[in-house]
Scaffold this motif. Structure first.
Motif, PDB file in Angstrom:
ATOM      1  N   ASN A 175    -127.438   6.538  -5.668  1.00 48.23           N
ATOM      2  CA  ASN A 175    -128.230   5.325  -5.863  1.00 48.23           C
ATOM      3  C   ASN A 175    -129.690   5.657  -6.120  1.00 48.23           C
ATOM      4  O   ASN A 175    -130.335   5.034  -6.973  1.00 48.23           O
ATOM      5  CB  ASN A 175    -128.096   4.385  -4.660  1.00 48.23           C
ATOM      6  N   ASP A 176    -130.208   6.635  -5.404  1.00 42.73           N
ATOM      7  CA  ASP A 176    -131.592   7.056  -5.596  1.00 42.73           C
ATOM      8  C   ASP A 176    -131.790   7.660  -6.983  1.00 42.73           C
ATOM      9  O   ASP A 176    -132.785   7.379  -7.656  1.00 42.73           O
ATOM     10  CB  ASP A 176    -131.982   8.064  -4.506  1.00 42.73           C
ATOM     11  N   VAL A 177    -130.847   8.471  -7.424  1.00 38.92           N
ATOM     12  CA  VAL A 177    -130.916   9.073  -8.765  1.00 38.92           C
ATOM     13  C   VAL A 177    -130.905   7.978  -9.823  1.00 38.92           C
ATOM     14  O   VAL A 177    -131.666   8.033 -10.795  1.00 38.92           O
ATOM     15  CB  VAL A 177    -129.759  10.073  -8.977  1.00 38.92           C
ATOM     16  N   CYS A 178    -130.071   6.979  -9.641  1.00 38.56           N
ATOM     17  CA  CYS A 178    -130.016   5.871 -10.609  1.00 38.56           C
ATOM     18  C   CYS A 178    -131.357   5.143 -10.691  1.00 38.56           C
ATOM     19  O   CYS A 178    -131.771   4.722 -11.773  1.00 38.56           O
ATOM     20  CB  CYS A 178    -128.910   4.897 -10.237  1.00 38.56           C
ATOM     21  N   LYS A 179    -132.049   5.016  -9.579  1.00 37.90           N
ATOM     22  CA  LYS A 179    -133.358   4.364  -9.575  1.00 37.90           C
ATOM     23  C   LYS A 179    -134.430   5.221 -10.234  1.00 37.90           C
ATOM     24  O   LYS A 179    -135.382   4.692 -10.796  1.00 37.90           O
ATOM     25  CB  LYS A 179    -133.774   4.038  -8.138  1.00 37.90           C
ATOM     26  N   LYS A 180    -134.279   6.546 -10.163  1.00 31.12           N
ATOM     27  CA  LYS A 180    -135.309   7.460 -10.656  1.00 31.12           C
ATOM     28  C   LYS A 180    -135.107   7.894 -12.107  1.00 31.12           C
ATOM     29  O   LYS A 180    -135.967   8.552 -12.667  1.00 31.12           O
ATOM     30  CB  LYS A 180    -135.359   8.716  -9.777  1.00 31.12           C
ATOM     31  N   THR A 181    -133.988   7.566 -12.687  1.00 24.23           N
ATOM     32  CA  THR A 181    -133.703   8.004 -14.044  1.00 24.23           C
ATOM     33  C   THR A 181    -133.700   6.800 -14.985  1.00 24.23           C
ATOM     34  O   THR A 181    -133.506   5.661 -14.547  1.00 24.23           O
ATOM     35  CB  THR A 181    -132.345   8.725 -14.119  1.00 24.23           C
ATOM     36  N   PRO A 182    -133.908   7.048 -16.264  1.00 22.92           N
ATOM     37  CA  PRO A 182    -133.902   5.929 -17.220  1.00 22.92           C
ATOM     38  C   PRO A 182    -132.513   5.309 -17.351  1.00 22.92           C
ATOM     39  O   PRO A 182    -131.500   5.969 -17.078  1.00 22.92           O
ATOM     40  CB  PRO A 182    -134.334   6.587 -18.537  1.00 22.92           C
ATOM     41  N   VAL A 195    -130.380  17.365  -8.216  1.00 19.13           N
ATOM     42  CA  VAL A 195    -130.226  16.881  -6.839  1.00 19.13           C
ATOM     43  C   VAL A 195    -128.848  16.235  -6.672  1.00 19.13           C
ATOM     44  O   VAL A 195    -128.161  16.459  -5.669  1.00 19.13           O
ATOM     45  CB  VAL A 195    -131.360  15.891  -6.475  1.00 19.13           C
ATOM     46  N   LEU A 196    -128.438  15.464  -7.669  1.00 21.64           N
ATOM     47  CA  LEU A 196    -127.127  14.816  -7.612  1.00 21.64           C
ATOM     48  C   LEU A 196    -126.013  15.853  -7.573  1.00 21.64           C
ATOM     49  O   LEU A 196    -125.077  15.735  -6.776  1.00 21.64           O
ATOM     50  CB  LEU A 196    -126.942  13.892  -8.814  1.00 21.64           C
ATOM     51  N   ARG A 197    -126.127  16.860  -8.399  1.00 24.16           N
ATOM     52  CA  ARG A 197    -125.110  17.916  -8.429  1.00 24.16           C
ATOM     53  C   ARG A 197    -124.999  18.591  -7.059  1.00 24.16           C
ATOM     54  O   ARG A 197    -123.898  18.827  -6.554  1.00 24.16           O
ATOM     55  CB  ARG A 197    -125.461  18.955  -9.499  1.00 24.16           C
ATOM     56  N   SER A 198    -126.136  18.900  -6.472  1.00 20.49           N
ATOM     57  CA  SER A 198    -126.143  19.552  -5.165  1.00 20.49           C
ATOM     58  C   SER A 198    -125.514  18.652  -4.094  1.00 20.49           C
ATOM     59  O   SER A 198    -124.710  19.106  -3.272  1.00 20.49           O
ATOM     60  CB  SER A 198    -127.581  19.921  -4.789  1.00 20.49           C
TER      61      SER A 198
END
Length: 135
Positions: free
Chosen positions: A83-90, A107-110
């Motif tokens: 969810n955080d990655v979705c907020k931080k990416t276009p 970060v998501l992969r890890s």
């Protein structure tokens, strides 16, 4: 739905969660997927596959004995990272392999690998192996 069928559906859902984590945790799996299905956004597929199989707001799906306490914690942690990655990416994500350069995707992969490591302690419950015989 009878209890044994409900249990079987949840076991299959658990197996699909493991598969989604396997894809999210692997650059090679994402690259291979991209080569097999031209025209599909693999980064979007990584996100959508997870959304299809995980609902952290529904505790009835995340309960013992299907999930251990450590698995529940790991899955919820991965969901928060996603969810955080979705907020931080276009909204329009770069394609494979450009997506691999984004720090958020790393970060998501890890996080996916960490959750997968926990889930693989017990592994998938394929073919109804965990279903008890009612007879």
């Amino acid at each position: 739905m009878p209890d044994h069928l409900h249990k079987l559906v949840n076991q299959h859902l658990r197996d699909r969660q493991i598969e989604a984590l396997e894809l999210a945790s692997s650059w090679s799996a994402q690259s291979k997927y991209q080569s097999e299905v031209a025209g599909v956004s693999i980064p979007n597929e990584v996100i959508n596959q997870w959304d299809d199989v995980f609902h952290s707001d529904n505790d009835r799906f995340l309960s013992e004995p299907l999930y251990s306490k450590s698995e529940i914690i790991a899955l919820r942690k991965y969901a928060r990272v996603l969810n955080d990655v979705c907020k931080k990416t276009p909204n329009l994500l770069p394609e494979v392999p450009e997506i691999f350069e984004l720090s958020a995707w790393k970060v998501l992969r890890s996080a996916a690998q960490e959750a997968l490591d926990v889930m693989m302690i017990r592994g998938p419950f394929t073919d109804g192996a965990q279903i008890e015989d009612d007879h």
